[in-house]
Design a protein around this motif. Structure first.
Motif, mmCIF file in Angstrom:
data_model
loop_
_atom_site.group_PDB
_atom_site.id
_atom_site.type_symbol
_atom_site.label_atom_id
_atom_site.label_comp_id
_atom_site.label_asym_id
_atom_site.label_seq_id
_atom_site.Cartn_x
_atom_site.Cartn_y
_atom_site.Cartn_z
ATOM 1 N N GLN A 158 0.715 -4.445 -2.700
ATOM 2 C CA GLN A 158 0.888 -4.603 -4.164
ATOM 3 C C GLN A 158 -0.158 -3.331 -4.865
ATOM 4 O OE1 GLN A 158 0.066 -8.357 -6.254
ATOM 5 N NE2 GLN A 158 1.821 -9.537 -4.913
ATOM 6 N N GLU A 159 -1.218 -2.965 -3.576
ATOM 7 C CA GLU A 159 -2.484 -2.794 -3.793
ATOM 8 C C GLU A 159 -2.707 -2.062 -2.677
ATOM 9 O OE1 GLU A 159 -5.858 -4.554 -5.515
ATOM 10 O OE2 GLU A 159 -5.272 -5.890 -7.029
ATOM 11 N N MET A 160 -3.194 -0.226 -2.839
ATOM 12 C CA MET A 160 -3.389 0.086 -1.691
ATOM 13 C C MET A 160 -4.043 1.048 -1.640
ATOM 14 S SD MET A 160 -0.657 2.973 1.144
ATOM 15 C CE MET A 160 -0.350 3.760 -0.158
ATOM 16 N N ASP A 161 -5.018 1.410 -1.129
ATOM 17 C CA ASP A 161 -6.575 1.742 -1.307
ATOM 18 C C ASP A 161 -6.960 2.715 -0.285
ATOM 19 O OD1 ASP A 161 -9.103 3.632 -1.741
ATOM 20 O OD2 ASP A 161 -9.475 2.354 -2.725
ATOM 21 N N ARG A 183 -0.640 -0.435 -7.452
ATOM 22 C CA ARG A 183 -2.743 0.460 -7.530
ATOM 23 C C ARG A 183 -2.344 0.608 -6.204
ATOM 24 N NH1 ARG A 183 -7.270 -0.295 -5.034
ATOM 25 N NH2 ARG A 183 -8.586 0.925 -6.786
ATOM 26 N N LEU A 184 -2.320 2.268 -6.729
ATOM 27 C CA LEU A 184 -2.696 3.170 -5.848
ATOM 28 C C LEU A 184 -3.576 4.318 -5.452
ATOM 29 C CD1 LEU A 184 -1.482 4.753 -3.189
ATOM 30 C CD2 LEU A 184 0.183 6.154 -4.867
ATOM 31 N N LEU A 201 8.923 4.145 -7.943
ATOM 32 C CA LEU A 201 7.643 2.977 -8.289
ATOM 33 C C LEU A 201 7.270 2.323 -9.786
ATOM 34 C CD1 LEU A 201 5.170 4.168 -5.866
ATOM 35 C CD2 LEU A 201 7.948 2.652 -5.701
ATOM 36 N N LYS A 202 8.131 1.825 -10.334
ATOM 37 C CA LYS A 202 8.033 1.289 -11.488
ATOM 38 C C LYS A 202 7.333 0.354 -11.624
ATOM 39 C CE LYS A 202 11.788 4.013 -12.733
ATOM 40 N NZ LYS A 202 13.405 3.908 -13.353
ATOM 41 N N ALA A 203 7.136 -0.838 -10.605
ATOM 42 C CA ALA A 203 5.656 -1.399 -10.763
ATOM 43 C C ALA A 203 3.889 -0.870 -11.091
ATOM 44 C CB ALA A 203 5.270 -2.564 -10.102
ATOM 45 N N LEU A 204 3.520 0.528 -10.663
ATOM 46 C CA LEU A 204 2.323 1.492 -10.924
ATOM 47 C C LEU A 204 2.253 1.332 -11.913
ATOM 48 C CD1 LEU A 204 3.180 4.444 -8.484
ATOM 49 C CD2 LEU A 204 1.377 2.475 -8.176
ATOM 50 N N GLN A 229 -0.688 2.422 -16.770
ATOM 51 C CA GLN A 229 -2.235 2.111 -17.442
ATOM 52 C C GLN A 229 -3.200 3.858 -17.008
ATOM 53 O OE1 GLN A 229 -2.993 -1.853 -16.981
ATOM 54 N NE2 GLN A 229 -1.342 -2.467 -17.651
ATOM 55 N N ALA A 230 -2.764 4.379 -16.431
ATOM 56 C CA ALA A 230 -4.097 4.694 -15.359
ATOM 57 C C ALA A 230 -3.593 6.211 -14.349
ATOM 58 C CB ALA A 230 -5.943 4.180 -15.167
#
Length: 341
Positions: A158-161, A183-184, A201-204, A229-230
């Motif tokens: 769900q989140e990758m940084d 979140r990417l 990736l429609k959930a981004l 959103q961003a």
């Protein structure tokens, strides 16, 4: 007494010294949190004897490690913790590289942080074995090479940084399989050609691809990311136009396309993005009128600095005046060329 201990939270103090190996005597320990202290010394391998451990948080300490040519081999022992769900080792000055055995960590692992640890070398492809991983942060290190294609197997991510590293080359097309990714961040690397796999990736909701080597057009398909959103694409080598399809990104609040080589006009259709509060297209090659309606009524000249020929804003000349001036200059240049012997 230790034998009955199930949870130990002593984070956020000024405790110092070493973690003693007999911590493994707490055989029922499930939660261990030592974050934000001043512990030093080697992380004891005996932590691997805590077979019921679910949460291990050692972040923001000054631990060292026993290494074999820089390999963070203490991670080998943690593969015995089959229930491990959270592993936070961030902000520890390891200055080593991830072993292949990182892929042997618990299949239950959902959250794995090793950001700001001085990691170098490549990410082992075995990381793709962590099939339940939902949150991965390896940012602010010196990791290099390419991002392994095996990331495509992290279907629950769900989140990758991975920002602020030295990754290079194209991102693997397998990223398009991460349908739960919200979140990417791949900011501040040397990456190229990544935008097209993102269209599925429609959930981004948050994407930061700034300060890389992405080139080519912004794909029309980016408008399908309607939960976004961003979006930051600043400091790249993007060309072409802003696609009209971006008008469909109605949740967008933050858009930064500055420091690229984008051309054409700023689409007036973007005026429908009522949630947009930050917009920056400075240092590009845009021409023509700046939209006035919707969120554009609140943007200042700081959003449009150093473009080729923008007009029709309070701080710029009207477009008609500019076009007339431009035509006069063109005629003058033609006459001078004709008169030149």
């Amino acid at each position: 007494m230790l034998a009955n201990l199930e949870e130990l939270y002593i984070g956020g103090n000024r405790l110092s010294g070493v973690v003693l190996t007999y911590i493994s005597n707490a055989s029922r320990l499930a939660h261990l949190d030592l974050t934000s202290n001043q512990f030093t010394g080697v992380i004891p391998r005996s932590l691997g004897d805590l077979r019921l451990l679910k949460i291990l948080c050692l972040a923001n300490n000054s631990f060292s490690y026993e290494s074999h040519y820089g390999e963070l081999s203490f991670l080998n022992s943690l593969s015995n913790c089959k229930y491990l769900n959270v592993l936070w080792l961030n902000e520890i000055p390891f200055n080593g590289f991830l072993p292949v055995s990182v892929g042997n960590l618990s299949s239950n692992l959902e959250s794995f942080y090793m950001n700001d640890c001085g990691l170098y070398g490549q990410i082992p492809s075995s990381i793709g074995n962590l099939s339940n991983l939902a949150d991965l942060n390896l940012s602010q290190n010196a990791l290099e090479g390419t991002i392994p294609p095996t990331f495509g197997g992290l279907l629950k991510l769900q989140e990758m940084d991975l920002g602020y590293n030295k990754f290079q080359g194209p991102c693997p097309s397998e990223l398009c399989y991460l349908l739960n990714l919200g979140r990417l961040s791949l900011s501040s690397n040397l990456l190229s050609v990544v935008l097209y796999p993102l269209k599925n990736l429609k959930a981004l909701m948050i994407v930061d691809l700034s300060v890389n080597n992405y080139f080519g057009d912004i794909p029309i398909a980016i408008g399908a990311l309607q939960s976004l959103q961003a979006l930051s694409l600043k400091h790249n080598r993007l060309q072409g136009f802003i696609p009209e399809s971006m008008k469909n990104m109605l949740e967008l609040q933050y858009l930064d396309l500055s420091f690229n080589n984008l051309t054409g006009e700023i689409p007036s259709s973007l005026q429908v993005l009522q949630n947009l509060v930050y917009f920056n297209v400075s240092f590009n090659r845009f021409r023509g009128p700046i939209p006035h309606g919707g969120p554009f009524a609140n943007f200042t000249k700081l959003s449009f600095l150093s473009n080729e020929a923008l007009c029709d804003a309070p701080w710029l000349q009207p477009c008609q005046t500019f076009e007339q001036s431009s035509r006069k200059k063109t005629v003058l240049f033609v006459l001078l060329a004709l008169l030149d012997p």
